[in-house]
Design a protein around this motif. Structure first.
Motif, PDB file in Angstrom:
ATOM      1  N   ASN A 195     -15.245 -16.624 -10.831  1.00  0.00           N
ATOM      2  CA  ASN A 195     -15.767 -18.089 -11.354  1.00  0.00           C
ATOM      3  C   ASN A 195     -17.001 -18.660 -10.557  1.00  0.00           C
ATOM      4  O   ASN A 195     -16.879 -19.676 -10.140  1.00  0.00           O
ATOM      5  N   TRP A 196     -17.825 -17.751 -10.081  1.00  0.00           N
ATOM      6  CA  TRP A 196     -18.745 -18.142  -9.227  1.00  0.00           C
ATOM      7  C   TRP A 196     -20.297 -17.972  -9.588  1.00  0.00           C
ATOM      8  O   TRP A 196     -21.094 -18.762  -9.117  1.00  0.00           O
ATOM      9  N   PHE A 197     -20.537 -16.857 -10.516  1.00  0.00           N
ATOM     10  CA  PHE A 197     -21.966 -16.844 -10.934  1.00  0.00           C
ATOM     11  C   PHE A 197     -22.279 -17.953 -11.689  1.00  0.00           C
ATOM     12  O   PHE A 197     -21.602 -18.070 -12.913  1.00  0.00           O
ATOM     13  N   ASP A 198     -23.552 -18.191 -11.737  1.00  0.00           N
ATOM     14  CA  ASP A 198     -24.333 -19.108 -12.610  1.00  0.00           C
ATOM     15  C   ASP A 198     -24.906 -18.250 -14.134  1.00  0.00           C
ATOM     16  O   ASP A 198     -24.818 -18.935 -15.255  1.00  0.00           O
ATOM     17  N   THR A 199     -25.228 -17.098 -13.839  1.00  0.00           N
ATOM     18  CA  THR A 199     -25.660 -16.189 -14.929  1.00  0.00           C
ATOM     19  C   THR A 199     -25.166 -14.738 -14.558  1.00  0.00           C
ATOM     20  O   THR A 199     -25.177 -14.257 -13.367  1.00  0.00           O
ATOM     21  N   THR A 200     -24.572 -13.988 -15.552  1.00  0.00           N
ATOM     22  CA  THR A 200     -23.958 -12.680 -15.539  1.00  0.00           C
ATOM     23  C   THR A 200     -24.873 -11.806 -16.393  1.00  0.00           C
ATOM     24  O   THR A 200     -24.498 -12.375 -17.718  1.00  0.00           O
ATOM     25  N   PHE A 201     -25.570 -10.769 -16.304  1.00  0.00           N
ATOM     26  CA  PHE A 201     -26.114  -9.955 -17.031  1.00  0.00           C
ATOM     27  C   PHE A 201     -25.080  -8.754 -17.042  1.00  0.00           C
ATOM     28  O   PHE A 201     -24.798  -8.126 -16.207  1.00  0.00           O
ATOM     29  N   SER A 202     -25.007  -8.085 -18.458  1.00  0.00           N
ATOM     30  CA  SER A 202     -24.497  -7.042 -18.702  1.00  0.00           C
ATOM     31  C   SER A 202     -25.508  -6.282 -19.760  1.00  0.00           C
ATOM     32  O   SER A 202     -25.434  -6.484 -20.740  1.00  0.00           O
ATOM     33  N   MET A 203     -26.198  -5.318 -19.152  1.00  0.00           N
ATOM     34  CA  MET A 203     -27.283  -4.526 -20.072  1.00  0.00           C
ATOM     35  C   MET A 203     -27.088  -3.250 -20.110  1.00  0.00           C
ATOM     36  O   MET A 203     -27.172  -2.578 -19.089  1.00  0.00           O
ATOM     37  N   GLY A 204     -26.729  -2.438 -21.150  1.00  0.00           N
ATOM     38  CA  GLY A 204     -26.457  -1.156 -21.318  1.00  0.00           C
ATOM     39  C   GLY A 204     -24.944  -0.856 -20.766  1.00  0.00           C
ATOM     40  O   GLY A 204     -24.993   0.385 -20.102  1.00  0.00           O
ATOM     41  N   VAL A 205     -24.111  -1.505 -20.974  1.00  0.00           N
ATOM     42  CA  VAL A 205     -22.845  -1.460 -20.312  1.00  0.00           C
ATOM     43  C   VAL A 205     -21.783  -1.355 -21.645  1.00  0.00           C
ATOM     44  O   VAL A 205     -20.789  -0.405 -21.331  1.00  0.00           O
ATOM     45  N   LEU A 206     -21.691  -2.344 -22.383  1.00  0.00           N
ATOM     46  CA  LEU A 206     -20.354  -2.527 -23.416  1.00  0.00           C
ATOM     47  C   LEU A 206     -20.266  -1.277 -23.889  1.00  0.00           C
ATOM     48  O   LEU A 206     -18.851  -0.983 -24.344  1.00  0.00           O
ATOM     49  N   TYR A 207     -20.971  -0.621 -24.433  1.00  0.00           N
ATOM     50  CA  TYR A 207     -20.767   0.522 -25.306  1.00  0.00           C
ATOM     51  C   TYR A 207     -20.147   1.791 -24.512  1.00  0.00           C
ATOM     52  O   TYR A 207     -19.694   2.656 -24.809  1.00  0.00           O
TER      53      TYR A 207
END
Length: 330
Positions: A195-207
């Motif tokens: 519960n610390w980050f302001d923005t989290t990127f997940s690009m090219g991971v979900l699949y």
């Protein structure tokens, strides 16, 4: 050189986590990194450390992290010996997949035009100035540097690929004391309830995740209340509820599990507790964006598409199409 000084490498991050009241995470990182580098080191570690050590020490280095190529410059032209050592060290860290980078005039044309993805995503992301940012599945850290260039106060990338770490360090060793770090870990190695980050990127991971909903929940767990998720993933056309699960490989990749339709992805985000989710971009991946180069000489996208119908993968599935989604944690 056979031992990696991971404690020195991460000391500033350790200090920052303690300052932020995240002592438990700092303790966990010490255990994880000791296991990775001291107790069970990778067999290629000496080679990668040797390549890194080959890079010449240069004075008056400046960096540009807000441009298409992450660019390093120095006040004077490199000597022939330094230029040769630079080329040798960088080629010792091949293959370079995510980029591009410009090391003092040596341009690394990576397999992926990662700058194109950033150009598609960045216009829709909240201003990163002063924000703490997590980049999940960050590869060699190209996008971490772009996040830094966009004003983020702290950027942490996570990716288990050790070669990616040393490619990242080839940049960081020249830029010095900057608040950008790459942890050679998996997403699930992060402590729950950050519960610390302001923005989290997940690009090219979900699949790549067997359970995409668990991945979304893990991502939400990293964000502070009101934090922003930036999700980019492969998608397919279809109605709400539809997703493609390849029989075996997709585009020659073994570890592809679910390719949802955009409407299905919206439902997944809703069911995992995100709000205000919206698709901001859908783009087909082409062989101009992902291809073989002199810095990545293995097979690439052109080898993974049907030669008679490049709109399909070699297995006959719809060709790669990627959607970017922005959502918030309540």
């Amino acid at each position: 050189m056979t031992r990696f000084d991971w404690q020195g490498c991460y000391q500033k991050l350790f200090d920052e986590l303690v300052k932020e009241g995240l002592q438990d995470w700092e303790d966990l990182l010490h255990r994880q990194l000791a296991q990775r580098f001291d107790e069970n080191p990778h067999g290629d570690l000496p080679r990668w450390l040797g390549a890194l050590a080959t890079l010449p020490a240069l004075a008056n280095v400046t960096g540009e992290t807000d441009t298409a190529a992450i660019t390093l410059r120095t006040g004077q032209p490199l000597s022939d010996a330094d230029a040769e050592a630079l080329e040798q060290g960088l080629r010792g860290l091949m293959p370079w997949r995510k980029g591009p980078f410009d090391f003092f005039g040596t341009y690394i044309d990576t397999e992926w035009h990662s700058d194109w993805k950033w150009d598609r995503v960045a216009p829709y992301v909240s201003d990163l100035t002063g924000r703490k940012v997590l980049d999940v599945g960050c590869g060699s850290g190209y996008h971490c540097w772009r996040m830094h260039g966009a004003g983020a106060s702290q950027v942490i990338g996570v990716d288990p690929g050790l070669l990616f770490l040393f490619q990242f360090l080839s940049v960081k060793q020249y830029l010095g004391d900057v608040p950008v770090d790459l942890l050679p870990l998996r997403m699930e190695d992060l402590p729950p309830g950050l519960n610390w980050f302001d923005t989290t990127f997940s690009m090219g991971v979900l699949y790549h995740r067997r359970s995409p909903l668990d991945h979304l929940l893990e991502l939400k767990d990293t964000l502070r209340p009101g934090g922003e998720l930036v999700l980019e993933t492969l998608v397919v056309d279809g109605p709400e509820g539809y997703s493609l699960m390849p029989e075996d490989r997709y585009g020659q990749m073994r570890n592809v599990w679910f390719l949802p339709s955009c409407d299905t992805l919206m439902r997944w985000l809703d069911r995992t507790g995100f709000r205000n989710a919206r698709v901001v971009d859908v783009t087909e991946t082409t062989t101009a964006e992902q291809r073989t180069t002199d810095w990545m000489r293995f097979q690439s996208l052109q080898d993974f598409l049907d030669p008679d119908d490049p709109t399909k993968t070699i297995e006959g599935y719809p060709g790669p199409k990627r959607a970017t989604v922005i959502a918030e944690k309540p």
